[in-house]
Design a protein around this motif. Structure first.
Motif, PDB file in Angstrom:
ATOM      1  N   TYR A 229       0.830  -1.201   0.000  1.00  0.00           N
ATOM      2  CA  TYR A 229       0.000   0.000   0.000  1.00  0.00           C
ATOM      3  C   TYR A 229       0.875   1.266   0.000  1.00  0.00           C
ATOM      4  CZ  TYR A 229      -3.803  -3.198   1.236  1.00  0.00           C
ATOM      5  OH  TYR A 229      -4.713  -4.232   1.241  1.00  0.00           O
ATOM      6  N   TRP A 230       0.274   2.364  -0.502  1.00  0.00           N
ATOM      7  CA  TRP A 230       0.975   3.644  -0.455  1.00  0.00           C
ATOM      8  C   TRP A 230       0.998   4.178   0.971  1.00  0.00           C
ATOM      9  CZ3 TRP A 230       3.809   5.886  -4.158  1.00  0.00           C
ATOM     10  CH2 TRP A 230       3.676   5.403  -5.458  1.00  0.00           C
ATOM     11  N   GLU A 231       2.155   4.699   1.352  1.00  0.00           N
ATOM     12  CA  GLU A 231       2.317   5.213   2.706  1.00  0.00           C
ATOM     13  C   GLU A 231       3.330   6.361   2.693  1.00  0.00           C
ATOM     14  OE1 GLU A 231       3.968   2.147   5.183  1.00  0.00           O
ATOM     15  OE2 GLU A 231       5.882   2.113   4.103  1.00  0.00           O
ATOM     16  N   TYR A 232       3.320   7.107   3.764  1.00  0.00           N
ATOM     17  CA  TYR A 232       4.285   8.207   3.908  1.00  0.00           C
ATOM     18  C   TYR A 232       5.517   7.686   4.628  1.00  0.00           C
ATOM     19  CZ  TYR A 232       6.181  12.859   4.771  1.00  0.00           C
ATOM     20  OH  TYR A 232       6.981  13.977   4.787  1.00  0.00           O
ATOM     21  N   HIS A 233       6.675   7.728   3.935  1.00  0.00           N
ATOM     22  CA  HIS A 233       7.940   7.247   4.517  1.00  0.00           C
ATOM     23  C   HIS A 233       8.671   8.444   5.111  1.00  0.00           C
ATOM     24  CE1 HIS A 233      12.121   5.329   4.077  1.00  0.00           C
ATOM     25  NE2 HIS A 233      11.466   4.630   4.995  1.00  0.00           N
ATOM     26  N   ASP A 234       8.842   8.441   6.424  1.00  0.00           N
ATOM     27  CA  ASP A 234       9.385   9.619   7.109  1.00  0.00           C
ATOM     28  C   ASP A 234      10.886   9.566   7.353  1.00  0.00           C
ATOM     29  OD1 ASP A 234       9.269   7.572   8.889  1.00  0.00           O
ATOM     30  OD2 ASP A 234       7.829   8.522  10.248  1.00  0.00           O
ATOM     31  N   GLY A 235      11.603   8.807   6.533  1.00  0.00           N
ATOM     32  CA  GLY A 235      13.058   8.757   6.653  1.00  0.00           C
ATOM     33  C   GLY A 235      13.692   8.235   5.381  1.00  0.00           C
ATOM     34  N   LEU A 236      14.964   7.830   5.469  1.00  0.00           N
ATOM     35  CA  LEU A 236      15.687   7.222   4.351  1.00  0.00           C
ATOM     36  C   LEU A 236      16.016   5.782   4.699  1.00  0.00           C
ATOM     37  CD1 LEU A 236      18.337   9.982   3.429  1.00  0.00           C
ATOM     38  CD2 LEU A 236      16.114   9.592   2.355  1.00  0.00           C
ATOM     39  N   ASP A 237      15.891   4.886   3.719  1.00  0.00           N
ATOM     40  CA  ASP A 237      16.359   3.518   3.878  1.00  0.00           C
ATOM     41  C   ASP A 237      17.684   3.393   3.147  1.00  0.00           C
ATOM     42  OD1 ASP A 237      14.230   2.806   5.389  1.00  0.00           O
ATOM     43  OD2 ASP A 237      13.109   1.824   3.789  1.00  0.00           O
ATOM     44  N   MET A 238      18.769   3.158   3.922  1.00  0.00           N
ATOM     45  CA  MET A 238      20.129   3.110   3.385  1.00  0.00           C
ATOM     46  C   MET A 238      20.640   1.681   3.551  1.00  0.00           C
ATOM     47  SD  MET A 238      21.184   6.645   5.355  1.00  0.00           S
ATOM     48  CE  MET A 238      22.838   6.768   4.678  1.00  0.00           C
ATOM     49  N   ALA A 239      20.622   0.910   2.438  1.00  0.00           N
ATOM     50  CA  ALA A 239      20.934  -0.513   2.497  1.00  0.00           C
ATOM     51  C   ALA A 239      22.430  -0.757   2.455  1.00  0.00           C
ATOM     52  CB  ALA A 239      20.261  -1.243   1.343  1.00  0.00           C
ATOM     53  N   ASN A 240      22.872  -1.737   3.257  1.00  0.00           N
ATOM     54  CA  ASN A 240      24.257  -2.207   3.243  1.00  0.00           C
ATOM     55  C   ASN A 240      24.292  -3.521   4.013  1.00  0.00           C
ATOM     56  OD1 ASN A 240      27.070  -2.388   2.959  1.00  0.00           O
ATOM     57  ND2 ASN A 240      27.282  -0.156   3.119  1.00  0.00           N
ATOM     58  N   ALA A 241      25.435  -4.172   4.024  1.00  0.00           N
ATOM     59  CA  ALA A 241      25.536  -5.479   4.652  1.00  0.00           C
ATOM     60  C   ALA A 241      25.396  -5.371   6.158  1.00  0.00           C
ATOM     61  CB  ALA A 241      26.866  -6.124   4.296  1.00  0.00           C
ATOM     62  N   THR A 242      24.900  -6.426   6.764  1.00  0.00           N
ATOM     63  CA  THR A 242      24.793  -6.474   8.220  1.00  0.00           C
ATOM     64  C   THR A 242      26.177  -6.303   8.846  1.00  0.00           C
ATOM     65  OG1 THR A 242      22.869  -7.932   8.095  1.00  0.00           O
ATOM     66  CG2 THR A 242      24.081  -7.893  10.179  1.00  0.00           C
ATOM     67  N   GLY A 243      26.238  -5.472   9.873  1.00  0.00           N
ATOM     68  CA  GLY A 243      27.512  -5.214  10.550  1.00  0.00           C
ATOM     69  C   GLY A 243      28.216  -3.964  10.069  1.00  0.00           C
ATOM     70  N   THR A 244      27.692  -3.299   9.003  1.00  0.00           N
ATOM     71  CA  THR A 244      28.290  -2.045   8.526  1.00  0.00           C
ATOM     72  C   THR A 244      28.184  -0.985   9.619  1.00  0.00           C
ATOM     73  OG1 THR A 244      27.679  -2.570   6.246  1.00  0.00           O
ATOM     74  CG2 THR A 244      28.196  -0.262   6.747  1.00  0.00           C
ATOM     75  N   PRO A 245      29.258  -0.254   9.929  1.00  0.00           N
ATOM     76  CA  PRO A 245      29.213   0.750  11.015  1.00  0.00           C
ATOM     77  C   PRO A 245      28.214   1.876  10.731  1.00  0.00           C
ATOM     78  CG  PRO A 245      31.476   0.225  10.437  1.00  0.00           C
ATOM     79  CD  PRO A 245      30.611  -0.393   9.370  1.00  0.00           C
ATOM     80  N   ILE A 246      27.576   2.318  11.782  1.00  0.00           N
ATOM     81  CA  ILE A 246      26.657   3.460  11.736  1.00  0.00           C
ATOM     82  C   ILE A 246      27.235   4.542  12.658  1.00  0.00           C
ATOM     83  CG2 ILE A 246      24.326   4.288  12.220  1.00  0.00           C
ATOM     84  CD1 ILE A 246      23.346   1.423  11.799  1.00  0.00           C
ATOM     85  N   TYR A 247      27.271   5.778  12.184  1.00  0.00           N
ATOM     86  CA  TYR A 247      27.912   6.864  12.913  1.00  0.00           C
ATOM     87  C   TYR A 247      26.903   7.940  13.285  1.00  0.00           C
ATOM     88  CZ  TYR A 247      31.920   4.622  10.676  1.00  0.00           C
ATOM     89  OH  TYR A 247      32.839   3.703  10.233  1.00  0.00           O
ATOM     90  N   ALA A 248      27.180   8.652  14.380  1.00  0.00           N
ATOM     91  CA  ALA A 248      26.331   9.759  14.804  1.00  0.00           C
ATOM     92  C   ALA A 248      26.474  10.920  13.823  1.00  0.00           C
ATOM     93  CB  ALA A 248      26.724  10.217  16.205  1.00  0.00           C
ATOM     94  N   ALA A 249      25.351  11.498  13.415  1.00  0.00           N
ATOM     95  CA  ALA A 249      25.364  12.555  12.409  1.00  0.00           C
ATOM     96  C   ALA A 249      25.786  13.905  12.988  1.00  0.00           C
ATOM     97  CB  ALA A 249      23.985  12.687  11.771  1.00  0.00           C
ATOM     98  N   ALA A 250      25.789  14.036  14.311  1.00  0.00           N
ATOM     99  CA  ALA A 250      26.177  15.290  14.966  1.00  0.00           C
ATOM    100  C   ALA A 250      26.429  14.987  16.437  1.00  0.00           C
ATOM    101  CB  ALA A 250      25.080  16.342  14.809  1.00  0.00           C
ATOM    102  N   PRO A 251      27.133  15.885  17.137  1.00  0.00           N
ATOM    103  CA  PRO A 251      27.309  15.666  18.573  1.00  0.00           C
ATOM    104  C   PRO A 251      25.970  15.804  19.295  1.00  0.00           C
ATOM    105  CG  PRO A 251      28.135  17.820  17.939  1.00  0.00           C
ATOM    106  CD  PRO A 251      27.811  17.112  16.680  1.00  0.00           C
ATOM    107  N   GLY A 252      25.786  15.038  20.341  1.00  0.00           N
ATOM    108  CA  GLY A 252      24.529  15.114  21.070  1.00  0.00           C
ATOM    109  C   GLY A 252      24.470  14.122  22.217  1.00  0.00           C
ATOM    110  N   ARG A 253      23.255  13.939  22.740  1.00  0.00           N
ATOM    111  CA  ARG A 253      23.046  13.033  23.878  1.00  0.00           C
ATOM    112  C   ARG A 253      22.047  11.960  23.483  1.00  0.00           C
ATOM    113  NH1 ARG A 253      19.426  12.952  28.198  1.00  0.00           N
ATOM    114  NH2 ARG A 253      18.475  14.889  27.412  1.00  0.00           N
TER     115      ARG A 253
END
Length: 337
Positions: A229-253
């Protein structure tokens, strides 16, 4: 003592017969005349004249005096010429230096003029209110202030001649200094803006959460890969292999580390300055805990396939407190890291 002095005086006095005799003898020889005969070549007649010994001694002394004076003048003239040559050489060196510095001053004025134009243009580009806000004085005022400043310095320094023509370069240099001082606020305003802008950018979510990925689903309306069904996607899906590192986009808590079986699976929410927050979903592993402070580019998790997914990827969201969720791709394409 007085008796001895009187005896000595009497010995050398002209009243002494011996001394008087010697003086008379000298006068007699001095007044003796010599006859000088002159016979011109080719002439029959000749002439002669007489001259005393005193006269001969006088002309001889006069000749020696004039000769000594001439030799002294020649020596002094040579010494003076040598000093003149040395001074000319020194003057030439200083004059060359003066020309070099004068040319450098002209280059400085030209470069500063270009820099000033660039700073004013930059000021207008950052929504400046033109010169009125900066209170930059007119060129005539700056020139007058520079002249008055240097004239005051001349009056205080007794070795300077007030209004010397060869001080024109000094006047120009002082005028350039006053202009630079008066435009200092322009530089400070631009620097303050750029510093604040840089600070804002460094604390905004502009860092890509992954170095490499395949964008499988953009922000906005889409057809759901699980329901169709059509839906509103409120982000990005960024595909890569399992275990690929994910980094913080900015300093924060980190404000949330949790799991949702039907939604984002294992996911992290980080709160940043200026009302920004970022969400990282479907992680396989998470390296941070709630309440932890993180830096931009710090690894916080690994790509996974937890929650409602069809394959391993990162679901990445950016939302602003007052505006809600926004397209993360606009921030990722800013080109600031």
């Amino acid at each position: 003592m007085k008796k001895k002095i009187k005896e000595i005086t009497s010995v050398f006095s002209q009243d002494n017969p011996k001394i008087k005799k010697q003086i008379d003898k000298v006068k007699e020889k001095g007044h003796q005349r010599m006859t000088i005969l002159v016979i011109p070549h080719g002439y029959d007649s000749s002439f002669h004249f007489q001259i005393s010994h005193f006269t001969i001694l006088f002309f001889l002394g006069l000749t020696l005096g004039l000769l000594s004076l001439a030799i002294f003048g020649i020596v002094r003239s040579n010494n003076t010429q040598t000093q003149i040559n040395q001074l000319s050489k020194i003057y030439g060196t200083y004059f060359d230096t003066y020309i070099t510095h004068a040319n450098q001053l002209e280059e400085m004025k030209e470069e500063y003029s270009k820099l000033n134009e660039s700073m004013l243009e930059l000021f207008t580009l950052i929504d400046g209110q033109d010169d009125e806000l900066l209170k930059i004085p007119a060129e005539d005022f700056i020139e007058t202030a520079a002249i008055e400043s240097l004239q005051k310095e001349e009056k205080e320094d007794k070795q300077l001649d007030v209004g010397r023509k060869y001080l024109s370069e000094i006047y120009e240099l002082r005028q350039l200094k006053h202009r630079m001082d008066n435009y200092q606020r322009l530089v400070e305003t631009n620097f303050q803006f750029l510093y604040q802008r840089s600070d804002i950018l460094s604390r905004s979510p502009l860092f890509n959460p992954m170095y490499s990925y395949n964008l499988t689903s953009p922000f906005g309306m889409r057809k759901s890969p699980t329901t169709g069904y059509w839906e509103y996607h409120d982000g990005l899906d960024m595909a890569n292999a399992t275990g690929t590192p994910i980094y913080a986009a900015a300093p924060g808590r980190v404000v949330r580390v949790t799991y949702s079986n039907v939604g984002y699976g294992h996911h992290v929410i980080i709160q940043h300055d200026f009302g920004f927050s970022t969400l990282y979903g479907h992680c396989s592993r998470i390296y941070v805990r709630s309440g932890q402070e993180v830096k931009a580019g710090e690894q916080i998790a690994e790509v996974g396939a937890t929650g409602n997914v069809t394959g391993p990827h990162l679901h990445y969201e950016i939302f602003i407190s007052e505006e809600g969720k926004t397209d993360p791709e606009q921030y990722m394409q800013a080109g600031v890291y």
